[in-house]
Write a protein that holds these residues in place. Structure first.
Motif, PDB file in Angstrom:
ATOM      1  N   ARG A 191      -8.086  -6.925   2.302  1.00 55.14           N
ATOM      2  CA  ARG A 191      -7.105  -7.685   2.166  1.00 55.14           C
ATOM      3  C   ARG A 191      -6.260  -7.433   3.587  1.00 55.14           C
ATOM      4  O   ARG A 191      -5.605  -8.207   4.132  1.00 55.14           O
ATOM      5  N   ARG A 192      -6.754  -6.295   4.419  1.00 54.47           N
ATOM      6  CA  ARG A 192      -6.483  -6.011   5.792  1.00 54.47           C
ATOM      7  C   ARG A 192      -7.198  -7.110   6.982  1.00 54.47           C
ATOM      8  O   ARG A 192      -5.988  -8.071   7.126  1.00 54.47           O
ATOM      9  N   PHE A 251      -3.660  -2.082  -5.122  1.00 55.30           N
ATOM     10  CA  PHE A 251      -3.949  -0.715  -4.515  1.00 55.30           C
ATOM     11  C   PHE A 251      -3.908   0.435  -5.400  1.00 55.30           C
ATOM     12  O   PHE A 251      -4.692   1.464  -4.407  1.00 55.30           O
ATOM     13  N   TYR A 257       0.945  -1.262  -0.296  1.00 55.99           N
ATOM     14  CA  TYR A 257      -0.266   0.020   0.289  1.00 55.99           C
ATOM     15  C   TYR A 257       0.755   1.740  -0.056  1.00 55.99           C
ATOM     16  O   TYR A 257       0.568   2.501  -0.338  1.00 55.99           O
ATOM     17  N   GLN A 307      -9.689  -3.449  -0.182  1.00 56.91           N
ATOM     18  CA  GLN A 307      -8.746  -2.664   1.207  1.00 56.91           C
ATOM     19  C   GLN A 307      -9.112  -3.612   2.300  1.00 56.91           C
ATOM     20  O   GLN A 307      -8.029  -4.370   3.128  1.00 56.91           O
ATOM     21  N   LYS A 336     -12.092  -0.199  -4.953  1.00 52.49           N
ATOM     22  CA  LYS A 336     -10.658  -1.056  -4.131  1.00 52.49           C
ATOM     23  C   LYS A 336     -11.107  -0.444  -2.696  1.00 52.49           C
ATOM     24  O   LYS A 336     -10.190  -1.068  -2.267  1.00 52.49           O
ATOM     25  N   GLU A 337     -12.126   0.633  -2.695  1.00 57.19           N
ATOM     26  CA  GLU A 337     -12.081   0.924  -1.178  1.00 57.19           C
ATOM     27  C   GLU A 337     -12.355  -0.780  -0.152  1.00 57.19           C
ATOM     28  O   GLU A 337     -11.619  -1.216   1.310  1.00 57.19           O
TER      29      GLU A 337
END
Length: 331
Positions: free
Chosen positions: A312-313, A204, A138, A309, A305-306
């Motif tokens: 992925r977290r 990202f 990121y 993220q 995209k948000e």
């Protein structure tokens, strides 16, 4: 780390005191320290009831899992000073940073993206690519966003074709960066860069920048570009996550964000999302989707995209399994 988790962590750090907080924060990575520091800087006071609730929840969670292990200067120095005052912040920072090697590329991990970009943008693109593969994905993406389109395209191409890093290559940074790798000139190069690294960074990147980079990669080597696309985890891949994982994701995503993201999703993915909601929530979501007017593609991509993220977290935290390609499958 969710927003609620950050707030709880900040309260806990302030309650522990400088010495104990320092021992915890030694094991945090740059992103976590920045989030905690920012949250601490905004706290004026904490009600005793809130503190008791946080301590009780922390005690409950650590009873189940006592492993806190996580990956720990100007930025955090600023936010901790605002939160704790000069004396306490100085004591805490000395304990956190004192035993840590902050030389070379390691120090860049603690700098904001703009500062890193300003520091290295005039270096040779191959050197920049070498630096990027050492940063968190990121963070590398945020740095690349600061570059011109031409430089960004060139650097991502070099990342994708990089198959290792020789210690001598890093010495070209001279006074800008100290050597990351030291010792014998004949040390075996470290396996870094390549298709997977480029894909992880592009995951990202904002839609417009991602498109221009991919176009450049295709013009250079269409097969390589396809390999990168195959490695990327895109919004449609959410359908491959199991139901339990979907439910975990839904707890972390705002409804309005999900509605916009689903405007650009397949019916199959929508149905899977609805199946993992309560009947009432699914009905409301369907109604909201139907009543929602046209949405710009750029807005849909931004919300996707948000959510990615968040996905992925959660995957990094081990809460969900992405079932990424190339991983062993069990039956």
């Amino acid at each position: 780390m969710s927003d609620n988790g950050v707030q709880m962590g900040a309260i806990l750090m302030l309650a522990l005191g400088a010495d104990e907080a320092a021992e915890v924060m030694k094991y945090l990575g740059p992103r976590e320290v920045q989030k905690l520091g920012a949250a601490m800087s905004t706290m004026k006071s904490v009600a005793s009831e809130e503190l008791e609730r946080v301590l009780a929840e922390f005690t409950s969670q650590t009873a189940e899992n006592t492993s806190i292990g996580l990956d720990s200067d100007d930025y955090i120095r600023d936010v901790l000073t605002k939160a704790l005052g000069d004396d306490k912040a100085s004591s805490l920072l000395n304990r956190i940073l004192g035993a840590r090697d902050s030389s070379g590329i390691e120090s860049l991990k603690w700098m904001d993206a703009q500062s890193v970009a300003d520091l290295i943008r005039n270096e040779h693109p191959q050197i920049i690519a070498t630096i990027m593969v050492h940063l968190e994905r990121y963070h590398a993406c945020e740095v690349l966003d600061q570059f011109t389109e031409r430089l960004r395209n060139d650097v991502v191409l070099r990342i994708a074709t990089l198959d290792g890093v020789q210690p001598t290559a890093l010495r070209e940074l001279n006074d800008v960066l100290t050597k990351l790798l030291t010792g014998n000139e004949n040390l075996k190069k470290k396996p870094m860069g390549g298709i997977r690294t480029a894909a992880e960074i592009l995951n990202f990147m904002r839609g417009e920048n991602e498109n221009t980079v991919m176009s450049h990669l295709k013009s250079y080597d269409e097969n390589m570009a396809q390999d990168i696309m195959d490695e990327m985890f895109v919004f449609d891949n959410v359908i491959d996550i199991d139901d339990r994982g979907i439910q975990t994701i839904l707890r972390e995503v705002q409804s309005e964000s999900l509605i916009i993201a689903l405007k650009g999703a397949s019916q199959e993915l929508r149905d899977k999302i609805f199946r993992n909601m309560s009947q009432r929530a699914a009905e409301m979501m369907r109604e909201d989707l139907e009543s929602k007017g046209p949405v710009r593609l750029s807005e849909v991509e931004a919300q996707q995209k948000e959510i990615l993220q968040v996905v992925r977290r959660l995957a990094d935290e081990g809460q969900i399994n992405l079932g990424a390609k190339g991983e062993d499958q069990y039956v």
